[in-house]
Design a protein around this motif. Structure first.
Motif, PDB file in Angstrom:
ATOM      1  N   ALA A 138       0.816  -1.217   0.000  1.00  0.00           N
ATOM      2  CA  ALA A 138       0.000   0.000   0.000  1.00  0.00           C
ATOM      3  C   ALA A 138       0.848   1.265   0.000  1.00  0.00           C
ATOM      4  O   ALA A 138       0.360   2.345  -0.378  1.00  0.00           O
ATOM      5  N   MET A 139       2.107   1.157   0.409  1.00  0.00           N
ATOM      6  CA  MET A 139       2.987   2.328   0.448  1.00  0.00           C
ATOM      7  C   MET A 139       3.564   2.681  -0.922  1.00  0.00           C
ATOM      8  O   MET A 139       4.133   3.762  -1.101  1.00  0.00           O
ATOM      9  N   ASN A 172       1.482   4.145  -9.824  1.00  0.00           N
ATOM     10  CA  ASN A 172       1.999   3.682 -11.114  1.00  0.00           C
ATOM     11  C   ASN A 172       2.806   2.389 -10.976  1.00  0.00           C
ATOM     12  O   ASN A 172       2.802   1.542 -11.872  1.00  0.00           O
ATOM     13  N   ILE A 173       3.473   2.217  -9.849  1.00  0.00           N
ATOM     14  CA  ILE A 173       4.226   0.983  -9.615  1.00  0.00           C
ATOM     15  C   ILE A 173       3.271  -0.173  -9.363  1.00  0.00           C
ATOM     16  O   ILE A 173       3.429  -1.279  -9.900  1.00  0.00           O
ATOM     17  N   THR A 175      11.152  -1.297 -12.357  1.00  0.00           N
ATOM     18  CA  THR A 175      12.177  -1.510 -13.379  1.00  0.00           C
ATOM     19  C   THR A 175      13.523  -1.213 -12.745  1.00  0.00           C
ATOM     20  O   THR A 175      13.766  -0.093 -12.284  1.00  0.00           O
ATOM     21  N   VAL A 176      14.373  -2.220 -12.688  1.00  0.00           N
ATOM     22  CA  VAL A 176      15.629  -2.136 -11.948  1.00  0.00           C
ATOM     23  C   VAL A 176      16.808  -2.245 -12.904  1.00  0.00           C
ATOM     24  O   VAL A 176      16.940  -3.224 -13.636  1.00  0.00           O
ATOM     25  N   ALA A 177      17.669  -1.245 -12.901  1.00  0.00           N
ATOM     26  CA  ALA A 177      18.848  -1.256 -13.762  1.00  0.00           C
ATOM     27  C   ALA A 177      20.022  -1.918 -13.051  1.00  0.00           C
ATOM     28  O   ALA A 177      20.247  -1.704 -11.858  1.00  0.00           O
ATOM     29  N   ALA A 178      20.776  -2.717 -13.800  1.00  0.00           N
ATOM     30  CA  ALA A 178      21.971  -3.371 -13.271  1.00  0.00           C
ATOM     31  C   ALA A 178      23.001  -3.500 -14.381  1.00  0.00           C
ATOM     32  O   ALA A 178      22.650  -3.650 -15.548  1.00  0.00           O
ATOM     33  N   LYS A 209      13.872   9.664  -6.501  1.00  0.00           N
ATOM     34  CA  LYS A 209      13.291  10.571  -5.510  1.00  0.00           C
ATOM     35  C   LYS A 209      11.833  10.904  -5.812  1.00  0.00           C
ATOM     36  O   LYS A 209      11.153  11.529  -4.994  1.00  0.00           O
ATOM     37  N   ASN A 210      11.347  10.473  -6.966  1.00  0.00           N
ATOM     38  CA  ASN A 210       9.950  10.716  -7.332  1.00  0.00           C
ATOM     39  C   ASN A 210       9.043   9.550  -6.954  1.00  0.00           C
ATOM     40  O   ASN A 210       7.873   9.531  -7.340  1.00  0.00           O
ATOM     41  N   LEU A 211       9.564   8.603  -6.173  1.00  0.00           N
ATOM     42  CA  LEU A 211       8.802   7.386  -5.892  1.00  0.00           C
ATOM     43  C   LEU A 211       8.185   7.371  -4.498  1.00  0.00           C
ATOM     44  O   LEU A 211       7.884   6.311  -3.960  1.00  0.00           O
TER      45      LEU A 211
END
Length: 321
Positions: free
Chosen positions: A57-58, A62-63, A70-73, A275-277
């Motif tokens: 719920a937190m 959009n997520i 989407t995780v970059a590695a 920081k927008n999440l």
């Protein structure tokens, strides 16, 4: 450690060579219990993880609607993140931890390959939500992304077997030597020709110059596989990288490489969060703490043989400097 930290295999030919020489994605992608190269079979790690509705719920709308982060590695930094033998599937400690966090949060952590230097700019532009790629949490990075700390690593030195040049990480023996590093890493920062304490640049260079010795010669490579190959082909005298990565590379080198001395400059790895999440960072931190209390976190570390770096007190933005 990682001002940047980083790695990878660049195509089948280099992947095979890197595997034979040291760094190598020679592991198994059996994340449901198979033992990776250099790792340990610890059984089914993920089946007992239950979603926490309060944490879900937190997450931003959009997520939740996408059902994923989407995780970059940058997958050339075994055992933290690297390609499986298919040269397509990203596996490793960070990937397993991301999968576990996703199950606790009720969304998937979908990993995408990215160049290390491009990950944080990609997060700030909105291309990626998160970065899990052995990032050292530092104050400069905290200006543009938030971090959830989850592991502790230092820098380590890798040399040819027998250490024929007597190189050590804690003296002046690297002065004037060719040292291979990955681009964008704290290891490259410490070898910088520019000396700037506030920016964390040139610490080892200054040490050598203050002693009247030549500066070390930094040899930056796009990925960690390239740095390791430089050592094996005598284009470099030594390699500097994060401690779990050096330990793993030495173990996988068939006796070609060894670790010299102890790790230094320990600092926390952090999951980079846009920081927008909103409360995502808080939800991820809570999920991580839950995985620790349930024992899943330790099982993942055990699988990859990196228990020494366990972070028992994860925080948001825990940079030392």
């Amino acid at each position: 450690m990682h001002s940047g930290l980083r790695r990878r295999a660049l195509g089948a030919g280099i992947t095979v060579l890197a595997a034979a020489l040291a760094m190598s994605a020679c592991g198994s992608s059996k994340t449901e219990g198979g033992a990776p190269a250099g790792g340990k079979n610890v059984g089914d790690i993920f089946s007992s993880i239950k979603q926490d509705p309060k944490l879900n719920a937190m997450l931003p709308a959009n997520i939740k609607s996408a059902g994923k982060f989407t995780v970059a590695a940058d997958p050339s930094y075994a055992p933290n993140e690297f390609f499986d033998t298919d040269n397509k599937t990203i596996i490793g400690f960070d990937v397993d931890l991301g999968k576990a966090l996703g199950k606790k949060l009720g969304v998937e952590f979908t990993f995408q390959q990215a160049g290390f230097d491009a990950i944080i700019p990609g997060i700030t532009s909105g291309k990626y939500n998160l970065g899990m790629s052995s990032f050292t949490d530092n104050t400069e990075r905290e200006k543009v992304v938030d971090f959830v700390t989850y592991y502790t690593a230092g820098s380590s030195l890798m040399v040819k077997k027998g250490n024929p040049q007597g190189l050590k990480p804690d003296d002046l023996s690297l002065c004037g030597k060719k040292v291979a590093v990955e681009k964008g890493t704290v290891q490259l920062d410490e070898l910088s020709a520019t000396i700037d304490d506030k920016k964390g640049l040139g610490a080892r260079t200054k040490k050598c110059k203050d002693a009247g010795k030549p500066a070390p010669i930094a040899q930056p490579y796009p990925d960690q596989a390239g740095a390791n190959l430089a050592l094996s082909t005598a284009r470099a005298d030594a390699v500097l990288a994060d401690s779990p990565v050096i330990d793993y590379a030495a173990k996988q080198s068939n006796g070609q490489f060894e670790v010299s001395g102890a790790a230094y400059d320990t600092a926390p790895y952090g999951i980079a969060v846009g920081k927008n999440l909103g409360q995502s960072k808080d939800a991820i931190l809570a999920a991580l703490k839950a995985l620790q209390s349930e024992g899943t976190y330790n099982k993942i570390l055990e699988k990859w043989g990196i228990q020494d770096g366990a972070n028992t007190n994860p925080v948001i933005n825990g940079a030392k400097g």
